[in-house]
Design a protein around this motif. Sequence first.
Motif, PDB file in Angstrom:
ATOM      1  N   THR A 223       0.835  -1.207   0.000  1.00  0.00           N
ATOM      2  CA  THR A 223       0.000   0.000   0.000  1.00  0.00           C
ATOM      3  C   THR A 223       0.861   1.245   0.000  1.00  0.00           C
ATOM      4  O   THR A 223       1.955   1.269   0.556  1.00  0.00           O
ATOM      5  N   VAL A 224       0.359   2.289  -0.622  1.00  0.00           N
ATOM      6  CA  VAL A 224       1.059   3.567  -0.655  1.00  0.00           C
ATOM      7  C   VAL A 224       1.119   4.143   0.764  1.00  0.00           C
ATOM      8  O   VAL A 224       0.104   4.267   1.440  1.00  0.00           O
ATOM      9  N   GLY A 225       2.305   4.463   1.207  1.00  0.00           N
ATOM     10  CA  GLY A 225       2.490   5.055   2.534  1.00  0.00           C
ATOM     11  C   GLY A 225       2.514   4.058   3.677  1.00  0.00           C
ATOM     12  O   GLY A 225       2.729   4.448   4.825  1.00  0.00           O
ATOM     13  N   GLY A 226       2.324   2.782   3.374  1.00  0.00           N
ATOM     14  CA  GLY A 226       2.246   1.798   4.454  1.00  0.00           C
ATOM     15  C   GLY A 226       3.313   0.727   4.394  1.00  0.00           C
ATOM     16  O   GLY A 226       3.086  -0.407   4.837  1.00  0.00           O
ATOM     17  N   ALA A 227       4.492   1.075   3.884  1.00  0.00           N
ATOM     18  CA  ALA A 227       5.522   0.050   3.678  1.00  0.00           C
ATOM     19  C   ALA A 227       6.338  -0.268   4.928  1.00  0.00           C
ATOM     20  O   ALA A 227       6.978  -1.315   4.992  1.00  0.00           O
ATOM     21  N   HIS A 228       6.331   0.614   5.912  1.00  0.00           N
ATOM     22  CA  HIS A 228       7.282   0.446   7.017  1.00  0.00           C
ATOM     23  C   HIS A 228       7.115  -0.875   7.761  1.00  0.00           C
ATOM     24  O   HIS A 228       8.086  -1.636   7.915  1.00  0.00           O
ATOM     25  N   ALA A 229       5.917  -1.176   8.222  1.00  0.00           N
ATOM     26  CA  ALA A 229       5.706  -2.389   9.027  1.00  0.00           C
ATOM     27  C   ALA A 229       5.999  -3.671   8.252  1.00  0.00           C
ATOM     28  O   ALA A 229       6.757  -4.530   8.723  1.00  0.00           O
ATOM     29  N   PRO A 230       5.429  -3.852   7.044  1.00  0.00           N
ATOM     30  CA  PRO A 230       5.732  -5.092   6.307  1.00  0.00           C
ATOM     31  C   PRO A 230       7.188  -5.181   5.877  1.00  0.00           C
ATOM     32  O   PRO A 230       7.758  -6.268   5.841  1.00  0.00           O
ATOM     33  N   LEU A 231       7.820  -4.025   5.584  1.00  0.00           N
ATOM     34  CA  LEU A 231       9.222  -4.054   5.188  1.00  0.00           C
ATOM     35  C   LEU A 231      10.108  -4.466   6.355  1.00  0.00           C
ATOM     36  O   LEU A 231      11.104  -5.174   6.169  1.00  0.00           O
ATOM     37  N   GLU A 232       9.751  -4.039   7.566  1.00  0.00           N
ATOM     38  CA  GLU A 232      10.539  -4.439   8.732  1.00  0.00           C
ATOM     39  C   GLU A 232      10.496  -5.953   8.928  1.00  0.00           C
ATOM     40  O   GLU A 232      11.483  -6.557   9.349  1.00  0.00           O
ATOM     41  N   LYS A 233       9.382  -6.576   8.608  1.00  0.00           N
ATOM     42  CA  LYS A 233       9.307  -8.040   8.696  1.00  0.00           C
ATOM     43  C   LYS A 233      10.227  -8.686   7.660  1.00  0.00           C
ATOM     44  O   LYS A 233      10.877  -9.697   7.934  1.00  0.00           O
ATOM     45  N   VAL A 234      10.270  -8.094   6.475  1.00  0.00           N
ATOM     46  CA  VAL A 234      11.182  -8.588   5.440  1.00  0.00           C
ATOM     47  C   VAL A 234      12.630  -8.413   5.895  1.00  0.00           C
ATOM     48  O   VAL A 234      13.462  -9.316   5.733  1.00  0.00           O
ATOM     49  N   LEU A 235      12.927  -7.259   6.490  1.00  0.00           N
ATOM     50  CA  LEU A 235      14.286  -6.996   6.956  1.00  0.00           C
ATOM     51  C   LEU A 235      14.670  -7.923   8.106  1.00  0.00           C
ATOM     52  O   LEU A 235      15.846  -8.280   8.252  1.00  0.00           O
ATOM     53  N   ASP A 236      13.698  -8.330   8.916  1.00  0.00           N
ATOM     54  CA  ASP A 236      14.004  -9.300   9.968  1.00  0.00           C
ATOM     55  C   ASP A 236      14.424 -10.643   9.368  1.00  0.00           C
ATOM     56  O   ASP A 236      15.317 -11.324   9.876  1.00  0.00           O
ATOM     57  N   VAL A 237      13.768 -11.023   8.284  1.00  0.00           N
ATOM     58  CA  VAL A 237      14.180 -12.232   7.564  1.00  0.00           C
ATOM     59  C   VAL A 237      15.611 -12.066   7.053  1.00  0.00           C
ATOM     60  O   VAL A 237      16.446 -12.973   7.169  1.00  0.00           O
ATOM     61  N   ALA A 238      15.902 -10.878   6.508  1.00  0.00           N
ATOM     62  CA  ALA A 238      17.251 -10.595   6.010  1.00  0.00           C
ATOM     63  C   ALA A 238      18.272 -10.667   7.138  1.00  0.00           C
ATOM     64  O   ALA A 238      19.377 -11.202   6.963  1.00  0.00           O
ATOM     65  N   ARG A 239      17.915 -10.140   8.292  1.00  0.00           N
ATOM     66  CA  ARG A 239      18.842 -10.135   9.434  1.00  0.00           C
ATOM     67  C   ARG A 239      19.157 -11.545   9.909  1.00  0.00           C
ATOM     68  O   ARG A 239      20.294 -11.842  10.277  1.00  0.00           O
ATOM     69  N   VAL A 240      18.171 -12.407   9.879  1.00  0.00           N
ATOM     70  CA  VAL A 240      18.422 -13.792  10.266  1.00  0.00           C
ATOM     71  C   VAL A 240      19.290 -14.477   9.202  1.00  0.00           C
ATOM     72  O   VAL A 240      20.158 -15.289   9.527  1.00  0.00           O
ATOM     73  N   GLY A 241      19.069 -14.142   7.938  1.00  0.00           N
ATOM     74  CA  GLY A 241      19.924 -14.671   6.879  1.00  0.00           C
ATOM     75  C   GLY A 241      21.371 -14.241   7.075  1.00  0.00           C
ATOM     76  O   GLY A 241      22.307 -15.038   6.895  1.00  0.00           O
ATOM     77  N   ILE A 242      21.566 -12.989   7.460  1.00  0.00           N
ATOM     78  CA  ILE A 242      22.918 -12.494   7.752  1.00  0.00           C
ATOM     79  C   ILE A 242      23.508 -13.259   8.928  1.00  0.00           C
ATOM     80  O   ILE A 242      24.684 -13.641   8.926  1.00  0.00           O
TER      81      ILE A 242
END
Length: 376
Positions: A223-242
């Motif tokens: 959604t427009v303007g609503g990326a922060h929360a879902p993106l943080e979940k994606v970044l948490d996946v990235a952090r575990v991958g790291i």
Amino acid sequence: MAVLNEEQQMLRDGAQDWVTDRAPVSAFRKMRDSGETTDKALWKEIAEMGWAGIVIPEEYGGSDFGLTGMGLVLEETGKTLTASPLFISGLVAATALKEMGSDAQKSEWLPKIADGSAIVTLAVDEGTRHDTARTKLEAKASGDGYSLSGTKTMVIEGMAADAMLVLARTGGAAGDTDGLTLFLVPADAKGVTRSPLAVFDYRGYAKVSFDGVTVGKDAVLGTVGGAHAPLEKVLDVARVGIAAEMLGMCQQAFDTTLAYLKTRVQFNTILAQFQALQHRMADLFMELQLARSVVEHAVRAIDAGSDDAEEAAVLAKGFVGDVSNRMTRQMIQLHGGIGMTDQYDAGFYIKRSRALEATFGNQAQHVERWAQMRGY
């Protein structure tokens, strides 16, 4: 080591055999000396083995083995410092598209990521400190779409990418979590300028500038303007991958150092016979086992959608980053003078460790986030 099912065991064993045979540290050194940041032949082999599609659903050409499967592979590639777009494209971008993309975006890009024919990266950072809320890159409504202007830095595989998931501000001001939108932008779009960055871990980072880059409304993920929360979940996946990659590095650094202590003679004595060094290695071994437990819990928590998945991701990135820091420093110290030379591999590990520690948030940021989650 946690109990693995048959498919996971085969995946891990296959990864172990492949990195040993095709991607030892000597291959990374050769690539570094050539001035390249990615071995295209190795990336082709990785894609052919299906690793780029590990987290992608079967309907889009993947195997859907989840973060647990990807973690097993990243741990093995971490041991030999294998440089490839697997992490950023096969895990991070694939997860973002899977979780936030439209059906059309998934159908177009996930099969390409899975077979390695396209590399997709994530462009979120704009300064020296990771903080998505401080995004300034502006996306103005223009006609039937948006016009993007601004700069992203430290874009992983930014020079090799075919498309970028770009975090931009469609509302609010820098520091606000509201008003952030994620856009899918072709890397060759008019107005996109990419410049390679020389980084001490010898990977393909880039600075990317956007000068009035025009995209349609269908380029928006979620959604427009609503990326922060879902993106943080994606970044948490990235952090575990790291964290999984750093775990592999820690294991290799420990094994290499232990083997050296068992063979190096000083004062007519094998170094491993000195009690002080035995105690030091025992401490590192215990930290390594704790790091493994933390990573294994995090990958399973995220795959299961557990309530503590966010906490597990924060703990994995922060704790394993700390262990990686100590392990690589001890690797150099216990090797003595040779550990300081470029002819030995220890320097590669400490440089890669420092780069990964800072990627998508360093230890201090995750400690602070943990404290906030616990109400401290």
